[in-house]
Write a protein that holds these residues in place. Structure first.
Motif, mmCIF file in Angstrom:
data_model
loop_
_atom_site.group_PDB
_atom_site.id
_atom_site.type_symbol
_atom_site.label_atom_id
_atom_site.label_comp_id
_atom_site.label_asym_id
_atom_site.label_seq_id
_atom_site.Cartn_x
_atom_site.Cartn_y
_atom_site.Cartn_z
ATOM 1 N N ILE A 1 0.859 -1.174 0.000
ATOM 2 C CA ILE A 1 0.000 0.000 0.000
ATOM 3 C C ILE A 1 0.897 1.226 0.000
ATOM 4 N N GLY A 2 0.460 2.265 -0.660
ATOM 5 C CA GLY A 2 1.249 3.483 -0.708
ATOM 6 C C GLY A 2 0.437 4.617 -1.308
ATOM 7 N N MET A 3 1.049 5.761 -1.439
ATOM 8 C CA MET A 3 0.406 6.924 -2.032
ATOM 9 C C MET A 3 1.229 7.376 -3.221
ATOM 10 N N SER A 4 0.577 7.470 -4.396
ATOM 11 C CA SER A 4 1.314 7.778 -5.623
ATOM 12 C C SER A 4 1.215 9.236 -6.040
ATOM 13 N N GLY A 5 0.281 9.995 -5.451
ATOM 14 C CA GLY A 5 0.138 11.391 -5.832
ATOM 15 C C GLY A 5 -1.245 11.912 -5.504
ATOM 16 N N TYR A 6 -1.727 12.838 -6.340
ATOM 17 C CA TYR A 6 -3.030 13.470 -6.109
ATOM 18 C C TYR A 6 -3.840 13.487 -7.401
ATOM 19 N N THR A 7 -5.158 13.491 -7.259
ATOM 20 C CA THR A 7 -6.010 13.711 -8.419
ATOM 21 C C THR A 7 -5.913 15.187 -8.809
ATOM 22 N N LYS A 8 -6.484 15.527 -9.946
ATOM 23 C CA LYS A 8 -6.413 16.912 -10.407
ATOM 24 C C LYS A 8 -7.136 17.863 -9.464
ATOM 25 N N ASP A 9 -8.117 17.350 -8.696
ATOM 26 C CA ASP A 9 -8.824 18.214 -7.745
ATOM 27 C C ASP A 9 -8.281 18.097 -6.327
ATOM 28 N N GLY A 10 -7.133 17.417 -6.171
ATOM 29 C CA GLY A 10 -6.428 17.446 -4.895
ATOM 30 C C GLY A 10 -6.600 16.275 -3.958
ATOM 31 N N ARG A 11 -7.348 15.250 -4.349
ATOM 32 C CA ARG A 11 -7.537 14.108 -3.457
ATOM 33 C C ARG A 11 -6.342 13.160 -3.543
ATOM 34 N N PRO A 12 -5.849 12.665 -2.403
ATOM 35 C CA PRO A 12 -4.737 11.715 -2.429
ATOM 36 C C PRO A 12 -5.106 10.441 -3.188
ATOM 37 N N VAL A 13 -4.134 9.901 -3.907
ATOM 38 C CA VAL A 13 -4.315 8.644 -4.639
ATOM 39 C C VAL A 13 -3.605 7.542 -3.853
ATOM 40 N N ILE A 14 -4.392 6.665 -3.255
ATOM 41 C CA ILE A 14 -3.846 5.552 -2.470
ATOM 42 C C ILE A 14 -3.835 4.301 -3.341
ATOM 43 N N ALA A 15 -2.686 3.695 -3.472
ATOM 44 C CA ALA A 15 -2.532 2.480 -4.284
ATOM 45 C C ALA A 15 -2.423 1.262 -3.368
ATOM 46 N N ASP B 1 -5.717 4.784 -19.212
ATOM 47 C CA ASP B 1 -6.468 5.791 -19.958
ATOM 48 C C ASP B 1 -7.575 6.409 -19.112
ATOM 49 N N ASP B 2 -8.289 5.581 -18.362
ATOM 50 C CA ASP B 2 -9.378 6.089 -17.526
ATOM 51 C C ASP B 2 -8.847 6.950 -16.384
ATOM 52 N N LEU B 3 -7.770 6.518 -15.756
ATOM 53 C CA LEU B 3 -7.232 7.249 -14.603
ATOM 54 C C LEU B 3 -6.619 8.583 -15.009
ATOM 55 N N LEU B 4 -6.094 8.665 -16.249
ATOM 56 C CA LEU B 4 -5.514 9.922 -16.702
ATOM 57 C C LEU B 4 -6.573 11.014 -16.885
ATOM 58 N N LYS B 5 -7.833 10.643 -16.835
ATOM 59 C CA LYS B 5 -8.905 11.638 -16.900
ATOM 60 C C LYS B 5 -9.042 12.391 -15.576
ATOM 61 N N ILE B 6 -8.585 11.773 -14.474
ATOM 62 C CA ILE B 6 -8.749 12.401 -13.158
ATOM 63 C C ILE B 6 -7.421 12.736 -12.486
ATOM 64 N N MET B 7 -6.306 12.280 -13.068
ATOM 65 C CA MET B 7 -4.990 12.569 -12.470
ATOM 66 C C MET B 7 -3.949 12.697 -13.560
ATOM 67 N N ASP B 8 -2.860 13.383 -13.249
ATOM 68 C CA ASP B 8 -1.747 13.501 -14.189
ATOM 69 C C ASP B 8 -0.922 12.206 -14.188
ATOM 70 N N TYR B 9 -0.107 12.054 -15.242
ATOM 71 C CA TYR B 9 0.702 10.838 -15.378
ATOM 72 C C TYR B 9 1.590 10.622 -14.158
ATOM 73 N N GLU B 10 2.138 11.705 -13.618
ATOM 74 C CA GLU B 10 3.054 11.584 -12.481
ATOM 75 C C GLU B 10 2.374 10.997 -11.252
ATOM 76 N N SER B 11 1.050 11.097 -11.162
ATOM 77 C CA SER B 11 0.330 10.571 -10.001
ATOM 78 C C SER B 11 -0.196 9.161 -10.212
ATOM 79 N N LEU B 12 -0.019 8.616 -11.414
ATOM 80 C CA LEU B 12 -0.445 7.236 -11.662
ATOM 81 C C LEU B 12 0.370 6.274 -10.804
ATOM 82 N N PRO B 13 -0.284 5.301 -10.149
ATOM 83 C CA PRO B 13 0.501 4.260 -9.480
ATOM 84 C C PRO B 13 1.392 3.555 -10.509
ATOM 85 N N HIS B 14 2.534 3.073 -10.069
ATOM 86 C CA HIS B 14 3.497 2.463 -10.990
ATOM 87 C C HIS B 14 2.905 1.321 -11.797
#
Length: 346
Positions: free
Chosen positions: A92-106, A227-240
């Motif tokens: 479990i970890g955190m990869s970044g944020y969505t475009k509206d600021g919510r943490p992305v937990i992987a 493709d779906d996740l890039l609609k709500i977050m930038d590439y840098e926030s995508l889980p690996h």
């Protein structure tokens, strides 16, 4: 879906104001300066029933008091090598944020083995991540994005999910019950990626058992979901595990020390979390020598719906085992074939 009204909030607030002083203090620690938003979460979790929401909130506060949850971020799992083994087996970890600021937990559901420590260490680690999210990550996001942020999104990687994971269902049920009862409505959406055949088979029978509110939160995405996740977050926030197309995208990463792997203790999120816990421990005076011991937390009884879901999953797993002697290897073949078909049709 129940709409939470101002009158509901006011009635719950009146009930909370009648609580004894210790619970009031614990409630302040829980709501972090946002009591109304916290009461709304518990009201949503009980479909607007004020009495049930009040009972749930009081039980949560008692659980926090009895188990000293407010102090859990000053209880490091030591030594560091042992904590690394916990991290390597509880992905479990955190990869970044969505475009509206919510943490992305992987969460690496399929490749987590939970075989390096007792259940108490894994529960302790899970609660520490919850508390760090609520006390540090969300307030920081609120300041950074200049709006109140109190929820996250979770991306669940099903790579490697096998019939043998049935052995982990007790631990996962405990963790799920802790989240449902004490951290309600903290996750807006659960994105399922890299789903193998065994997940698809279980999801068909589990989905009807879930409350409508929960069903709407779950989205099963195609392939790695990039493709779906890039609609709500930038590439840098995508889980690996979402950055490569095809199944098995996270296989290489379970024991990786790559800083891009958000499961690794070497990732920035986990370094900050572990440093924070150790700093909190160092600030306690008088300070007793740290000893290797888990922080025992009382396990809640799962609700009837949760028990029914567990029984349904167990039954479905056994059916898969019995049908043509289905094996984990066949699950891999079906997964790879399914992914290949999706990529061919894309």
């Amino acid at each position: 879906m129940v709409i939470i009204t101002q009158d509901m909030i006011q009635q719950l607030q009146n009930l909370m104001e009648a609580s004894d002083e210790p619970l009031k203090i614990t409630f302040e620690n829980l709501h972090q300066g946002y009591p109304t938003e916290t009461m709304i979460r518990f009201l949503k979790a009980r479909d607007g029933n004020i009495s049930k929401a009040h009972s749930m909130l009081v039980d949560c506060l008692k659980w926090r008091t009895e188990n000293e949850i407010d102090k859990i971020l000053s209880k490091p799992i030591i030594p560091a090598e042992f904590y690394r083994s916990v991290r390597d087996s509880q992905l479990i970890g955190m990869s970044g944020y969505t475009k509206d600021g919510r943490p992305v937990i992987a969460v690496g559901v399929g490749l987590s083995t939970y075989d390096k420590a007792s259940i108490h260490y894994y529960v302790q680690s899970h609660i520490q991540i919850n508390e760090y999210r609520d006390r540090v990550i969300l307030p920081s996001a609120t300041k950074k994005f200049e709006r109140h942020i109190s929820t996250c999104v979770k991306v669940l990687d099903m790579t490697g999910l096998k019939l043998s994971h049935l052995n982990q269902i007790k631990l996962l049920t405990v963790i799920s019950s802790i989240d449902d009862l004490n951290y309600p409505e903290k996750t807006d959406t659960y994105y399922i990626v890299n789903a193998p055949y065994v997940f698809s088979a279980c999801w068909k029978v589990v989905k009807p058992l879930l409350q409508e509110r929960t069903r709407k939160k779950v989205q099963v995405l195609s392939g790695c979901g990039k493709d779906d996740l890039l609609k709500i977050m930038d590439y840098e926030s995508l889980p690996h595990f979402c950055r490569r197309q095809g199944s098995g995208s996270s296989r290489y990463s379970r024991n990786s020390t790559d800083e891009d792997c958000c499961f690794s203790l070497d990732h920035g999120f986990h370094r900050q979390l572990y440093n924070y816990i150790n700093q909190q421990a160092a600030g306690i005076k008088p300070r007793a020598p740290l000893k290797q011991a888990s922080f025992h937390v009382g396990f809640p009884e799962p609700n009837p719906t949760g028990c029914k879901i567990v029984r349904t999953i167990e039954t479905e797993f056994h059916k898969l085992e019995n049908q043509n002697q289905f094996t984990d290897e066949q699950n891999e073949v079906k997964t790879n074939g399914y992914e290949h078909q999706k990529e061919t049709n894309a």
